[in-house]
Design a protein around this motif. Structure first.
Motif, short mmCIF file in Angstrom:
data_model
loop_
_atom_site.label_atom_id
_atom_site.label_comp_id
_atom_site.label_asym_id
_atom_site.label_seq_id
_atom_site.Cartn_x
_atom_site.Cartn_y
_atom_site.Cartn_z
N GLU A 138 0.85 -1.18 0.00
CA GLU A 138 0.00 0.00 0.00
C GLU A 138 0.89 1.24 0.00
O GLU A 138 1.91 1.28 0.69
N LEU A 139 0.50 2.25 -0.76
CA LEU A 139 1.28 3.48 -0.81
C LEU A 139 0.52 4.61 -0.12
O LEU A 139 -0.65 4.87 -0.44
N TYR A 140 1.20 5.28 0.82
CA TYR A 140 0.63 6.42 1.53
C TYR A 140 1.45 7.67 1.21
O TYR A 140 2.65 7.58 0.89
N ARG A 141 0.77 8.81 1.32
CA ARG A 141 1.45 10.08 1.00
C ARG A 141 1.07 11.13 2.04
O ARG A 141 -0.07 11.18 2.52
N GLY A 196 4.60 14.92 6.88
CA GLY A 196 4.36 13.74 7.70
C GLY A 196 3.38 13.93 8.82
O GLY A 196 3.17 13.00 9.61
N ASP A 197 2.78 15.10 8.92
CA ASP A 197 1.79 15.31 9.99
C ASP A 197 0.57 14.42 9.78
O ASP A 197 0.02 13.85 10.72
N THR A 198 0.12 14.32 8.52
CA THR A 198 -1.03 13.47 8.20
C THR A 198 -0.72 12.66 6.96
O THR A 198 0.12 13.04 6.13
N TRP A 199 -1.41 11.52 6.84
CA TRP A 199 -1.14 10.59 5.74
C TRP A 199 -2.45 10.20 5.05
O TRP A 199 -3.51 10.17 5.68
N LYS A 200 -2.32 9.86 3.76
CA LYS A 200 -3.49 9.43 2.99
C LYS A 200 -3.07 8.27 2.09
O LYS A 200 -2.03 8.32 1.44
N LYS A 201 -3.92 7.24 2.07
CA LYS A 201 -3.66 6.11 1.17
C LYS A 201 -3.91 6.56 -0.27
O LYS A 201 -4.92 7.20 -0.58
N MET A 202 -2.95 6.21 -1.17
CA MET A 202 -3.00 6.71 -2.54
C MET A 202 -3.46 5.68 -3.56
O MET A 202 -4.18 6.03 -4.51
N ASN A 203 -3.06 4.41 -3.44
CA ASN A 203 -3.40 3.45 -4.51
C ASN A 203 -4.91 3.24 -4.57
O ASN A 203 -5.57 2.95 -3.57
N SER A 204 -5.45 3.40 -5.77
CA SER A 204 -6.89 3.33 -5.97
C SER A 204 -7.39 1.90 -6.14
O SER A 204 -8.60 1.66 -6.17
N TYR A 205 -6.46 0.96 -6.26
CA TYR A 205 -6.83 -0.45 -6.35
C TYR A 205 -5.76 -1.27 -5.65
O TYR A 205 -4.65 -0.78 -5.37
N ASP A 206 -6.11 -2.53 -5.34
CA ASP A 206 -5.17 -3.40 -4.64
C ASP A 206 -3.93 -3.64 -5.50
O ASP A 206 -4.04 -3.88 -6.71
N LEU A 207 -2.78 -3.59 -4.86
CA LEU A 207 -1.52 -3.83 -5.57
C LEU A 207 -1.14 -5.30 -5.44
O LEU A 207 -0.10 -5.67 -4.91
N GLU A 208 -2.02 -6.15 -5.93
CA GLU A 208 -1.79 -7.59 -5.87
C GLU A 208 -0.60 -7.96 -6.74
O GLU A 208 -0.37 -7.39 -7.81
N GLY A 209 0.18 -8.94 -6.29
CA GLY A 209 1.31 -9.40 -7.07
C GLY A 209 2.56 -8.57 -6.93
O GLY A 209 3.57 -8.86 -7.56
N VAL A 210 2.51 -7.51 -6.12
CA VAL A 210 3.71 -6.70 -5.90
C VAL A 210 4.56 -7.30 -4.78
O VAL A 210 5.77 -7.46 -4.91
N TYR A 211 3.90 -7.67 -3.68
CA TYR A 211 4.60 -8.24 -2.53
C TYR A 211 4.30 -9.72 -2.33
O TYR A 211 5.09 -10.43 -1.71
N GLY A 265 0.68 7.94 -7.22
CA GLY A 265 0.44 6.63 -6.64
C GLY A 265 -0.99 6.15 -6.75
O GLY A 265 -1.35 5.14 -6.14
N VAL A 266 -1.82 6.85 -7.53
CA VAL A 266 -3.21 6.43 -7.68
C VAL A 266 -3.32 5.26 -8.65
O VAL A 266 -3.96 4.25 -8.38
N THR A 267 -2.66 5.37 -9.80
CA THR A 267 -2.64 4.29 -10.80
C THR A 267 -1.20 3.99 -11.18
O THR A 267 -0.30 4.82 -10.98
N TYR A 268 -0.99 2.80 -11.80
CA TYR A 268 0.37 2.33 -12.03
C TYR A 268 0.51 1.65 -13.38
O TYR A 268 -0.46 1.13 -13.95
N ALA A 269 1.76 1.62 -13.86
CA ALA A 269 2.13 0.83 -15.04
C ALA A 269 3.41 0.08 -14.71
O ALA A 269 4.28 0.60 -13.98
N ARG A 270 3.52 -1.13 -15.23
CA ARG A 270 4.71 -1.95 -14.96
C ARG A 270 5.82 -1.59 -15.95
O ARG A 270 5.57 -1.38 -17.14
N LEU A 271 7.08 -1.55 -15.45
CA LEU A 271 8.21 -1.11 -16.25
C LEU A 271 9.20 -2.21 -16.63
O LEU A 271 10.09 -1.96 -17.43
N ASP A 272 9.10 -3.38 -16.04
CA ASP A 272 10.16 -4.38 -16.23
C ASP A 272 9.73 -5.52 -17.13
O ASP A 272 10.23 -6.64 -17.01
N THR A 273 8.83 -5.26 -18.06
CA THR A 273 8.36 -6.34 -18.93
C THR A 273 9.04 -6.33 -20.29
O THR A 273 9.00 -7.32 -21.01
N ILE A 274 9.64 -5.21 -20.67
CA ILE A 274 10.32 -5.13 -21.97
C ILE A 274 11.80 -5.40 -21.76
O ILE A 274 12.47 -4.72 -20.98
#
Length: 931
Positions: free
Chosen positions: A377-380, A385-400, A434-443
């Motif tokens: 999960e990514l927080y910003r 650092g006084d307050t934090w908010k979760k950024m990823n708009s969908y589950d980051l399955e397969g990352v960890y 950190g809301v949406t993502y693209a994978r970089l290590d496939t090419i």
């Protein structure tokens, strides 16, 4: 301090005294090893590295001279630090002389790029994350190093240097991997590392994994604490001690800043990064260990599932349609012998109940649910650092997946606070904070499991990436990559050899499968090695009669018979019977081909299995030989090592990870426990049955998984009835493997977490092989024909050492002088000539090796021709040990020229020459033929 105060201090701080003793032991051990290096008779004995380099190795950090990006350093998890000055065309190791080559983190001083701080002890908490020895500093770009203390931090998470003052440095310590200790938290130095003060401490099981600084205000820092507990049988990667802290006074004091960020037992590793362009923005990449259970949805209501047998009555099973039951058994890969008729027959006989079918592969409850962790999960924070908010708009399955402890890094582009890189198994980039993502290590051929990323502050499209497969570079924000894989830094678990000419070397590597390459390979000069299999490569055994047939596989006992000629892979892992305990396979499951018949194979779980037909069929030849301890989330109480006597078929030794050693003299018919006289509960790293004496056996025990760094090596001459310690003059060091030379019984080889040792007197004393770096030697084998020692290191690939001279000296180390045979040398008319004017001339060289067992003032090497004329003299030193001098194959007429200046030199002609080595009044000689 009086005794009462000491008692009270220890009562209140029970870990303090242990930490003091542990640090003292580590320092003394390192000092002892350095002394052995200096006095070793093998200090300069040749050991050639044969690679491979094709696979890369686990990189944990990259430090770039940002004023000159062609100069940078690469830190390896267990292989030290390498430096390049030409953008990665070539690298040189610059850290090899230090006490520990496992690296956690490093930092260049922004104000002086000749100053580099290196924190030792990998921070990823992996199975092979070796403990470090504190922090080191160079002020001359890696030429010389100074140890700065913090020896018992063991694993350093991060090093940060003040941007204007290189004497101000902060160190984040994760602490011991397997036990609780107090050398955790954040340390600060204001005098370049001469002294340290601990400014942040949570508890003795919570360390600090990451530490970042505000580039616009160096008084402001953020630290992420991580509570984790690793045991040999279990890993807990989260805890309530985990969290984010901020300091506004240069790291002197800290306060927790968790508003909007998860808290509690499920908070795992946290990676931090600050936006350079907008320092108020901080990202925190969390491994959330909270579990999510979802009931499985049936794909086909008409098909049987494992969960159906949970609670099924016997009669209901007997009423099942045979065709339907057979399809279920085949789909779920039950052993081939099981069909509907057999299962129903054994159910009627009362051998087991339907529940045993549900539990065949493990806990029956798991058959009902899809269980997973929340994971990445990514927080910003936009307010320092006084307050934090979760950024990823969908589950980051397969990352960890389930092993987020192995990753935990986030990076922000220097010119865009919304461009974020996160990495775990894949490498992902977000352009929207950190809301949406693209994978970089496939090419391109980019390895997975990413550990380090550097973004050029002057060109954010220029990236350097480090992962389990080595080093990669991109100039287009990761759209395309080039693999810079020219360093021999493989992390080998095992090595083996075949009988080809030249023979080939096989090995299983951490996250890089199993490879095979020629024994005369030269890194970056000869052809690449061939990959045989994937995964975390474990044991690999070629059939000695035909190396096209190879047995190999990956972690936790997944083994295959590979026909290389036909590219055929047949799984051969033994399976248990329904109703028996589920098989427990060690991470590094032993696989062994019998020396007496290579069609016979042994594979070990908690029981030892034997196949008489190359793995097609298996039989259990032992009961459970472990202590059968309660299981956590890591398989434990498994067999960790197996050795079959090469002298007597049926004489087998088995060692377990929970401290048991058994022997069978009857091919498994009966077993006798023989470990009662040894330290209890230690991981049995190796058992080795002697090739010379039937009753002789060697054992190494390993305390690494208890943060016990003592030396445990033993020998028995009566099949394990009694034991003798062979520690002798060794420092306290974790031991991995001990083998006996196949030619000379007095000659022993020892692989440790800190180098490779040799004994010439059957363990009465040990000397270190100085030309193999101070890395873990995981596995050893001597080639039976060429008499070369092959050393599989976990961090610096494979080394080969010619041990024929050792075989001639062992047991007789006091011999005054011994010169060793030299292979026939071929004469050439091209000696001394240039093929083209711009090339160097070809100059021949013959290596003359000899041994001095009694110190002499000087040594003289004399060479005589067939007429007994003295034609060459070479002067050398006379210190005790192995020596090598080079003869340029030139001769002269000694004694016939009146003046030295008139002496004429010519290349030796064809014939037989006598090489005589004279040490004091003693001498020895051999013949050399030039054909």
């Amino acid at each position: 301090m009086n005794k009462c105060i000491i008692f009270l201090f220890v009562l209140i701080f029970p870990g303090a005294l242990c930490a003091q003793n542990s640090e003292k032991q580590l320092i003394e051990s390192h000092a002892r090893r350095k002394a052995l290096e200096e006095e070793s008779i093998l200090k300069n004995y040749a050991a050639r590295n044969v690679g491979p380099v094709v696979q890369g190795g686990r990189i944990v950090d990259i430090a770039v001279n940002e004023g000159n990006p062609k100069e940078y350093y690469v830190a390896y998890a267990s292989g030290g630090v390498f430096k390049t000055t030409n953008r990665g065309i070539t690298f040189s190791p610059v850290f090899d002389g230090q006490d520990a080559l496992g690296i956690g983190d490093m930092a260049l001083a922004p104000s002086d790029n000749n100053i580099l701080y290196v924190g030792t002890g990998e921070n990823n908490s992996s199975r092979s994350s070796y403990a470090g020895s504190g922090i080191y500093k160079t002020t001359d770009g890696g030429k010389t190093w100074k140890h700065l203390g913090l020896s018992d931090t063991q694993h350093i998470g991060k090093v940060v240097v003040h941007p204007q003052n290189s004497d101000v440095v902060w160190v984040a310590s994760v602490g011991a991997l397997y036990t609780h200790n107090q050398d955790r938290g954040v340390y600060k130095s204001t005098d370049g590392g001469k002294t340290w003060s601990k400014t942040l401490y949570v508890n003795d099981s919570t360390g600090v994994i990451d530490l970042v600084i505000n580039p616009a205000n160096p008084e402001q820092l953020w630290a992420s604490a991580w509570e984790r507990t690793r045991k040999a049988w279990d890993f807990k990667g989260s805890g309530s001690g985990s969290g984010i802290y901020r300091s506004d006074d240069g790291g002197e004091t800290w306060r927790k800043t968790m508003d909007g960020f998860p808290e509690g037992e499920m908070v795992g590793r946290i990676g931090l990064n600050v936006s350079v362009s907008s320092p108020n923005i901080i990202y925190a990449f969390l491994d959330n260990q909270a579990t999510v259970k979802k009931e499985k949805k049936r794909k086909d209501e008409g098909k049987l599932e494992l969960a159906d047998f949970r609670g099924m009555k016997i009669q209901d099973l007997l009423n099942l349609n045979n065709e339907k039951l057979n399809k279920f058994l085949k789909k779920n890969r039950f052993p081939e012998k099981y069909n509907a008729e057999l299962v129903k027959k054994e159910i009627r006989q009362g051998k087991y109940k339907p529940l045993a079918i549900a539990e065949y592969f493990g806990d029956a409850n798991n058959a009902l649910f899809n269980t997973s962790t929340v994971g990445a999960e990514l927080y910003r924070s936009d307010d320092y650092g006084d307050t934090w908010k979760k950024m990823n708009s969908y589950d980051l399955e397969g990352v960890y997946f389930t092993y987020g402890y192995y990753f935990g890094e986030v990076r922000v582009a220097p010119d865009d606070p919304h461009q974020v890189y996160i990495f775990g198994v894949p490498l992902l980039k977000s352009n929207d904070g950190g809301v949406t993502y693209a994978r970089l290590d496939t090419i391109g051929d980019v390895h997975v499991d990413h550990q380090a990323l550097w973004i050029n502050p002057k060109d954010s499209q220029h990236l350097l990436l480090g992962n389990d497969g080595g080093l990669y570079e991109s100039y287009d924000e990761g759209a395309n990559w080039r693999h810079i894989n020219n360093m021999p830094v493989g992390q080998f678990y095992t090595v083996n050899v075949d009988m080809e000419y030249p023979y080939n070397v096989y090995g299983g590597l951490q996250d890089n499968g199993t490879l095979v390459g020629a024994s005369n390979s030269v890194p970056n000069r000869t052809k690449h090695w061939e990959q045989l299999f994937g995964g975390d490569g474990m044991f690999v055994s070629p059939d000695p009669r035909d190396n096209n047939l190879v047995y190999t596989g990956f972690q936790f006992g997944n083994y295959y018979r590979v026909n290389r000629r036909e590219n055929d892979f047949t799984k051969i892992t033994p399976q248990h019977n329904i109703g028996e305990d589920v098989l427990r396979f060690n991470w590094r499951t032993p696989l062994l081909l019998s020396k007496h018949n290579p069609d016979i194979i042994y594979i070990a779980a908690q029981r030892l299995y034997r196949s008489l037909d190359k793995g097609d069929h298996w039989e259990s030849i032992s009961p459970d030989l472990t202590e059968n301890k309660p299981q956590g989330n890591v398989p434990f109480s498994t067999i960790s090592t197996v050795s079959e006597s090469p002298i007597k078929f049926g004489l087998i030794y088995v060692g377990t990870d929970d401290g048991n050693i058994h022997v069978s003299k009857s091919s498994g018919g009966e077993w006798t426990k023989i470990s009662d006289g040894l330290p209890k509960g230690k991981w049995v790293a190796s058992v080795f049955a002697s090739p010379h004496d039937e009753g002789e056996v060697y054992v190494t025990l390993n305390g690494y998984r208890e943060d016990d760094f003592k030396t445990y090596i033993f020998m028995s001459t009566d099949y394990g009835k009694s034991w003798e310690s062979l520690k002798s003059n060794l420092p306290e060091v974790v031991v991995n493997d001990l083998i006996q030379d196949p030619v000379n019984p007095d000659l022993l080889y020892l692989g440790t977490d800190h180098g490779t040792y040799v004994s010439f007197d059957k363990g009465s004393s040990w000397v270190i092989l100085g030309q193999i770096p101070n890395v873990a030697a995981y596995d050893l084998v001597v080639h039976p024909r060429e008499n070369e020692l092959v050393v599989g290191t976990h961090g610096r690939s494979i080394y080969i050492v010619d041990v024929k001279p050792f075989q001639q000296v062992a047991g007789n180390v006091d011999v005054p002088v011994k010169v060793f045979s030299v292979d026939t040398y071929k004469y050439s008319e091209k000696w001394g000539k240039k093929q083209y004017p711009y090339l160097k001339s070809f100059e021949p060289q013959v290596s003359i090796q000899y041994y001095i067992g009694q110190i002499a003032q000087n040594v003289r090497v004399e060479i005589y021709n067939e007429n007994s004329d003295l034609v060459r003299v070479i002067e050398d030193q006379g210190f005790v040990g192995f020596h090598s001098v080079m003869w340029d194959v030139k001769t002269s007429s000694y004694g016939k020229s009146k003046k030295r200046g008139e002496q004429k030199w010519n290349y030796a002609t064809k014939g037989i020459y006598t090489i005589k080595v004279i040490s004091g009044s003693e001498s020895d000689e051999i013949n050399l033929e030039i054909k």
